[in-house]
Design a protein around this motif. Sequence first.
Motif, short mmCIF file in Angstrom:
data_model
loop_
_atom_site.label_atom_id
_atom_site.label_comp_id
_atom_site.label_asym_id
_atom_site.label_seq_id
_atom_site.Cartn_x
_atom_site.Cartn_y
_atom_site.Cartn_z
N ASP A 108 0.89 -0.94 0.05
CA ASP A 108 -0.21 -0.01 -0.26
C ASP A 108 0.89 1.58 0.06
OD1 ASP A 108 -2.46 -1.83 0.15
OD2 ASP A 108 -2.98 -1.12 2.51
N GLN A 109 2.18 1.38 1.19
CA GLN A 109 2.71 2.43 1.00
C GLN A 109 3.82 3.06 -0.44
OE1 GLN A 109 4.92 1.11 4.70
NE2 GLN A 109 3.85 2.77 5.34
N LEU A 110 3.44 1.54 -0.68
CA LEU A 110 4.47 1.84 -2.24
C LEU A 110 4.19 1.98 -3.66
CD1 LEU A 110 7.78 -0.31 -1.44
CD2 LEU A 110 7.69 1.70 -1.08
N ALA A 111 2.29 1.59 -3.44
CA ALA A 111 1.34 1.57 -5.06
C ALA A 111 1.72 2.71 -5.51
CB ALA A 111 0.30 1.41 -4.40
N SER A 112 2.32 4.25 -5.62
CA SER A 112 1.63 4.80 -6.07
C SER A 112 3.13 4.80 -6.57
CB SER A 112 1.53 6.15 -5.20
OG SER A 112 1.98 7.36 -6.00
N ALA A 113 4.59 4.27 -6.23
CA ALA A 113 5.81 5.00 -6.26
C ALA A 113 5.92 3.14 -7.61
CB ALA A 113 6.89 4.03 -5.42
#
Length: 184
Positions: A108-113
């Motif tokens: 979830d934390q890295l989804a955008s990245a």
Amino acid sequence: MALLESDVPIREVVTTDPEKAKALENDVRAKILDMLTTEEMTIEEIHDELHRRGEEKAETTVRHHVNVLKDAEMVEIARLEEAGGGTRKYYKSNTRVFSYDLPESSADQLASAQNTTREELAALIETLAEQHGDEIQAVAKEMRPCEYCETQHYEEFVVRELLNRALIDLGETGELDDLLSTVE
């Protein structure tokens, strides 16, 4: 009727040649690689450091492990010194092994990245195919089949190697650390 049906996507890709894979089958060799990424060491120094890390191995066993890594081209002789009528060899690793698991919350934390990375990589791979497709295919045609795989993915492997080597180059020059220092 199936009790469970699930689409299982590829989540990991391990790329290494069979010799390197066999060399990494042993935990002690992974520890030796870790030691030798930061400094040159003799067999005696490796033995002592393994002992400090809780590995009780005879010096001859340590020498065997270093030779396995050397044969797999993961360790090289970095320096030779004259010592008491003989030659002292200092070994250094040319391979870094990452053996981590991302935290469960990382997806979830890295989804955008990950989306940004995917878009940028798609554009980069398109450029690679346009500008270097013939070279990539020529190298792929020379490759031996994977002994484990029925279907071969030569071009994908070549592209992954190019990306990996570029990351290594950035790491070795210090550029990667400089670029990542803005993250901290």
